[in-house]
Design a protein around this motif. Sequence first.
Motif, PDB file in Angstrom:
ATOM      1  N   GLN A 234      66.298  84.896  37.020  1.00 42.53           N
ATOM      2  CA  GLN A 234      66.712  83.736  37.816  1.00 42.53           C
ATOM      3  C   GLN A 234      66.012  83.734  39.176  1.00 42.53           C
ATOM      4  N   ALA A 235      65.891  84.898  39.781  1.00 43.37           N
ATOM      5  CA  ALA A 235      65.210  84.990  41.081  1.00 43.37           C
ATOM      6  C   ALA A 235      63.763  84.535  40.959  1.00 43.37           C
ATOM      7  N   ASN A 236      63.095  84.954  39.893  1.00 43.00           N
ATOM      8  CA  ASN A 236      61.718  84.528  39.685  1.00 43.00           C
ATOM      9  C   ASN A 236      61.627  83.027  39.430  1.00 43.00           C
ATOM     10  N   ALA A 237      62.625  82.463  38.742  1.00 39.46           N
ATOM     11  CA  ALA A 237      62.659  81.017  38.511  1.00 39.46           C
ATOM     12  C   ALA A 237      62.883  80.267  39.825  1.00 39.46           C
ATOM     13  N   ILE A 238      63.713  80.813  40.706  1.00 40.92           N
ATOM     14  CA  ILE A 238      63.931  80.209  42.021  1.00 40.92           C
ATOM     15  C   ILE A 238      62.616  80.171  42.797  1.00 40.92           C
ATOM     16  N   ILE A 239      61.916  81.283  42.799  1.00 38.30           N
ATOM     17  CA  ILE A 239      60.645  81.361  43.522  1.00 38.30           C
ATOM     18  C   ILE A 239      59.644  80.366  42.942  1.00 38.30           C
ATOM     19  N   ALA A 240      59.531  80.315  41.625  1.00 36.90           N
ATOM     20  CA  ALA A 240      58.598  79.380  40.983  1.00 36.90           C
ATOM     21  C   ALA A 240      58.964  77.936  41.320  1.00 36.90           C
ATOM     22  N   GLY A 241      60.257  77.625  41.326  1.00 36.72           N
ATOM     23  CA  GLY A 241      60.700  76.270  41.658  1.00 36.72           C
ATOM     24  C   GLY A 241      60.418  75.906  43.101  1.00 36.72           C
ATOM     25  N   ALA A 242      60.597  76.856  44.000  1.00 39.69           N
ATOM     26  CA  ALA A 242      60.294  76.614  45.415  1.00 39.69           C
ATOM     27  C   ALA A 242      58.798  76.393  45.606  1.00 39.69           C
TER      28      ALA A 242
ATOM     29  N   LEU B  96      67.479  92.725  48.743  1.00 43.93           N
ATOM     30  CA  LEU B  96      66.361  92.089  48.061  1.00 43.93           C
ATOM     31  C   LEU B  96      66.454  92.175  46.543  1.00 43.93           C
ATOM     32  N   ILE B  97      66.260  91.031  45.894  1.00 47.54           N
ATOM     33  CA  ILE B  97      66.075  90.984  44.439  1.00 47.54           C
ATOM     34  C   ILE B  97      64.603  90.726  44.146  1.00 47.54           C
ATOM     35  N   ALA B  98      64.028  89.709  44.813  1.00 46.33           N
ATOM     36  CA  ALA B  98      62.620  89.377  44.573  1.00 46.33           C
ATOM     37  C   ALA B  98      62.021  88.703  45.806  1.00 46.33           C
ATOM     38  N   PHE B  99      60.703  88.862  45.946  1.00 45.20           N
ATOM     39  CA  PHE B  99      59.975  88.224  47.038  1.00 45.20           C
ATOM     40  C   PHE B  99      58.554  87.930  46.577  1.00 45.20           C
ATOM     41  N   GLN B 100      58.066  86.750  46.955  1.00 44.35           N
ATOM     42  CA  GLN B 100      56.663  86.421  46.737  1.00 44.35           C
ATOM     43  C   GLN B 100      56.150  85.633  47.927  1.00 44.35           C
ATOM     44  N   ARG B 101      54.880  85.854  48.221  1.00 50.77           N
ATOM     45  CA  ARG B 101      54.198  85.189  49.332  1.00 50.77           C
ATOM     46  C   ARG B 101      52.957  84.530  48.752  1.00 50.77           C
TER      47      ARG B 101
END
Length: 142
Positions: free
Chosen positions: A8-16, A39-44
């Motif tokens: 879900q965290a990765n889906a949130i990041i992809a959606g953002a 922290l669960i996930a982070f991407q820059r």
Amino acid sequence: MGQITLSQANAIIAGAFAKGAEARLNPLSVVVTDAGGHLIAFQRQDGASFGRAQIATGKAAGALAIGASSRRLGVMAEERPWFLGAFTASAPHPVIPAAGGVIVVDASGAFLGAVGVTGDTSDNDEAAALAGIAAAGLKAQG
């Protein structure tokens, strides 16, 4: 109480990030935390500056710490700067008083975690956070 999964965290990041691309925003950085601000996930995105992880985390953790979006922290900074200064000095996580930190809740309104976005204007950061939460099939605090 439930929790945000890594998927879900990765889906949130992809959606953002998708919202950022659609709106032609500056490179975004997105953090997803659990209800304790961990922290669960982070991407820059490519081109985002290195300090964005701390800013995004500060938005998410700040929202969780006060129980409302980090936009409210920004209002508090203007209305009662002395209070916010004391609060940030004693908070267990760094706090960033600007829009872009949004709490994720379950159907009963219990906190599951938070999303913090940074990279563009605070309003656009918040819009990307909300889009990411919706893309993952989750609900933002109302």
